[in-house]
Design a protein around this motif. Structure first.
Motif, PDB file in Angstrom:
ATOM      1  N   ARG A 150      26.065  25.875  -4.244  1.00  0.00           N
ATOM      2  CA  ARG A 150      26.681  25.385  -3.001  1.00  0.00           C
ATOM      3  C   ARG A 150      25.679  24.528  -2.226  1.00  0.00           C
ATOM      4  O   ARG A 150      24.534  24.910  -2.040  1.00  0.00           O
ATOM      5  N   HIS A 151      26.110  23.366  -1.840  1.00  0.00           N
ATOM      6  CA  HIS A 151      25.286  22.495  -0.991  1.00  0.00           C
ATOM      7  C   HIS A 151      26.191  21.883   0.066  1.00  0.00           C
ATOM      8  O   HIS A 151      27.382  21.685  -0.177  1.00  0.00           O
ATOM      9  N   GLN A 158      30.743  16.567  18.800  1.00  0.00           N
ATOM     10  CA  GLN A 158      29.841  17.475  18.060  1.00  0.00           C
ATOM     11  C   GLN A 158      28.444  16.855  17.990  1.00  0.00           C
ATOM     12  O   GLN A 158      27.450  17.523  18.252  1.00  0.00           O
ATOM     13  N   LYS A 177      19.049  13.179   5.016  1.00  0.00           N
ATOM     14  CA  LYS A 177      20.424  12.770   5.335  1.00  0.00           C
ATOM     15  C   LYS A 177      20.576  11.263   5.144  1.00  0.00           C
ATOM     16  O   LYS A 177      21.539  10.795   4.538  1.00  0.00           O
ATOM     17  N   HIS A 201      14.742  16.763   7.125  1.00  0.00           N
ATOM     18  CA  HIS A 201      16.193  16.803   6.953  1.00  0.00           C
ATOM     19  C   HIS A 201      16.848  15.492   7.403  1.00  0.00           C
ATOM     20  O   HIS A 201      17.773  14.996   6.753  1.00  0.00           O
ATOM     21  N   MET A 213      30.600  27.747  15.311  1.00  0.00           N
ATOM     22  CA  MET A 213      30.244  26.626  14.425  1.00  0.00           C
ATOM     23  C   MET A 213      31.509  25.935  13.912  1.00  0.00           C
ATOM     24  O   MET A 213      32.586  26.524  13.881  1.00  0.00           O
ATOM     25  N   ARG A 226      14.138  25.393   0.195  1.00  0.00           N
ATOM     26  CA  ARG A 226      14.003  26.670   0.906  1.00  0.00           C
ATOM     27  C   ARG A 226      12.596  27.248   0.791  1.00  0.00           C
ATOM     28  O   ARG A 226      11.876  26.979  -0.176  1.00  0.00           O
ATOM     29  N   CYS A 272      30.634  21.307   4.884  1.00  0.00           N
ATOM     30  CA  CYS A 272      29.344  21.237   5.586  1.00  0.00           C
ATOM     31  C   CYS A 272      29.461  21.987   6.912  1.00  0.00           C
ATOM     32  O   CYS A 272      30.307  21.643   7.747  1.00  0.00           O
ATOM     33  N   PRO A 273      28.622  23.019   7.114  1.00  0.00           N
ATOM     34  CA  PRO A 273      28.629  23.665   8.428  1.00  0.00           C
ATOM     35  C   PRO A 273      28.066  22.708   9.459  1.00  0.00           C
ATOM     36  O   PRO A 273      27.180  21.914   9.146  1.00  0.00           O
ATOM     37  N   LEU A 274      28.594  22.770  10.675  1.00  0.00           N
ATOM     38  CA  LEU A 274      28.121  21.872  11.742  1.00  0.00           C
ATOM     39  C   LEU A 274      27.970  22.673  13.026  1.00  0.00           C
ATOM     40  O   LEU A 274      28.838  23.494  13.353  1.00  0.00           O
ATOM     41  N   ASN A 275      26.887  22.408  13.743  1.00  0.00           N
ATOM     42  CA  ASN A 275      26.616  23.229  14.925  1.00  0.00           C
ATOM     43  C   ASN A 275      27.562  22.924  16.087  1.00  0.00           C
ATOM     44  O   ASN A 275      28.090  21.815  16.204  1.00  0.00           O
ATOM     45  N   SER A 312      17.244  19.945   0.903  1.00  0.00           N
ATOM     46  CA  SER A 312      17.080  21.131   1.774  1.00  0.00           C
ATOM     47  C   SER A 312      16.347  22.258   1.065  1.00  0.00           C
ATOM     48  O   SER A 312      16.882  23.360   0.867  1.00  0.00           O
ATOM     49  N   GLY A 333      26.353  15.820  15.605  1.00  0.00           N
ATOM     50  CA  GLY A 333      25.393  15.939  14.504  1.00  0.00           C
ATOM     51  C   GLY A 333      25.900  15.334  13.201  1.00  0.00           C
ATOM     52  O   GLY A 333      25.445  15.706  12.108  1.00  0.00           O
ATOM     53  N   ARG A 376      28.549  15.838   3.120  1.00  0.00           N
ATOM     54  CA  ARG A 376      29.002  15.151   4.333  1.00  0.00           C
ATOM     55  C   ARG A 376      29.836  13.917   4.017  1.00  0.00           C
ATOM     56  O   ARG A 376      30.240  13.199   4.920  1.00  0.00           O
TER      57      ARG A 376
END
Ligand SMILES: Cc1cc2nc3c(=O)[nH]c(=O)nc-3n(C[C@H](O)[C@H](O)[C@H](O)COP(=O)(O)O)c2cc1C
Length: 337
Positions: free
Chosen positions: A173-174, A226, A65, A61, A308, A326, A280-283, A324, A228, A177
């Motif tokens: 959906r992707h 954050q 990126k 990953h 999140m 699966r 984009c989800p981010l932790n 990414s 990341g 960033r």
């Protein structure tokens, strides 16, 4: 006798005793959970196959990126490659069928693209070649790139998202960033939060809280905390999903906010996609200092856990993102019949 005692004891005393019992359980069960986590997680130096695979997916990953940046930086990821190479060798040694292992395939594909991008313009790759076992370096050269690397996402392909069936919407959906410069307003995000309100939660107690941030100054302070999202321009909007622990009634529910908030996050991601917004989800798995600083910056009440972030923006006409890859459903499913 027990029932007589119960009848004679005033409610505030019962509540106090129950509270003490609950606090002790909270302590012991948190320690028990910590121990279970420690026994299994994919720490550096791990020798478990699943853990080695997890670390390889992480490094794949990181390479994806780097490959997806609009302003590509030749020679990126040297420290990632230094950990990536020995792990690949480790997996090869522990898996007799490594050629058909999806983690191996995806890793080689991402590295293939890394290699090709550099070789096409005659950039020096001696530093990378030195790190890899010669047979693995050859396998990287021969990979076909179909299951790892980058995808190209086009804004024009999102025009009819509002009428697309669920499977198609979900498949297209992707995480993105890099976004168009155009700002995103809270009014654009609100209808998506409205859609996500149908997300189920434990006993319908709805612990999720949503903080929408569109102030560029606050975003530019929140993102480095954050951690990341390094190397990207600031997103036009940032959504923070939290869980309000005041919705929970016993220590058994101490992790429920993460589950309910996570489900809400997925609904929101799909609603944003349907609305034609990139995200984009981010932790928010932040160490204590950054957690405190984030809470202070965003005025997050003490009663809330951070679940999140979601970075939100408008699609660029064309952008690259991580493939990414699966696992297959059958790889992760156990049927108890
Ligand atoms: C809870 C969560 C936290 C994530 N944190 C980050 C992050 O900190 N930085 C990042 O670039 N991507 C982050 N991601 C995005 C994942 O890398 C991405 O969802 C994953 O690679 C799957 O790709 P897809 O979303 O394009 O399908 C996160 C995703 C989730 C669900």
């Amino acid at each position: 006798m027990k029932s007589i005692l119960k009848k004679l004891t005033p409610e505030p005393v019962i509540a106090w005793l129950r509270g003490v019992e609950s606090d002790l359980k909270l302590y012991h069960e948190t320690i028990r959970q910590m121990r279970r986590f420690r026994r299994s997680y994919a720490r550096r130096g791990t020798v478990g196959k699943t853990q080695v695979e997890s670390r390889l997916i992480f490094f794949t990953h990181q390479i994806e990126k780097g490959l997806s940046h609009e302003h590509f930086r030749y020679g990126f990821g040297k420290t990632v490659l230094a950990q990536f190479a020995p792990l690949l060798k480790q997996l090869k040694n522990m898996d007799a069928n490594v050629q058909s292992n999806p983690v191996w395939i995806s890793a080689l594909d991402a590295l293939h693209e890394y290699r090709v991008r550099h070789e096409e313009v005659n950039k020096d790759l001696a530093y990378a070649r030195k790190l890899f076992d010669p047979a693995i370096w050859d396998a990287i050269g021969e990979a076909d790139g179909a299951h790892g690397g980058i995808l190209v996402i086009k804004a024009a392909d999102k025009a009819d998202n509002a009428s697309r069936p669920f499977r198609e919407l979900s498949e297209s959906r992707h995480s993105l960033r890099e976004f168009a410069d155009e700002p995103v307003t809270a009014d654009e995000i609100m209808p998506c939060i409205d859609v996500a309100m149908r997300t189920p939660s434990v006993c319908n107690r709805q612990p999720t809280r949503v903080h929408v941030i569109t102030d560029p100054d606050v975003i530019s302070k929140a993102m480095p905390l954050q951690g990341g999202y390094r190397g990207y321009a600031m997103p036009p909007a940032l959504v923070l999903i939290t869980a309000d622990n005041r919705a929970f009634m016993s220590q058994d529910e101490r992790n429920e906010g993460f589950v309910d908030g996570g489900l809400f996050g997925m609904s929101l991601l799909l609603a944003l996609e349907e609305a034609g917004l990139a995200a984009c989800p981010l932790n928010t798995m932040l160490p204590a200092k950054r957690d405190d600083a984030t809470r202070k910056l965003l005025h997050i009440p003490d009663s809330e856990f951070l679940v999140m972030y979601i970075a939100v923006g408008h699609f660029l006409p064309e952008s690259k993102t991580c493939r990414s890859q699966r696992f297959k459903a059958s790889d992760i499913t156990t049927v108890i019949a």
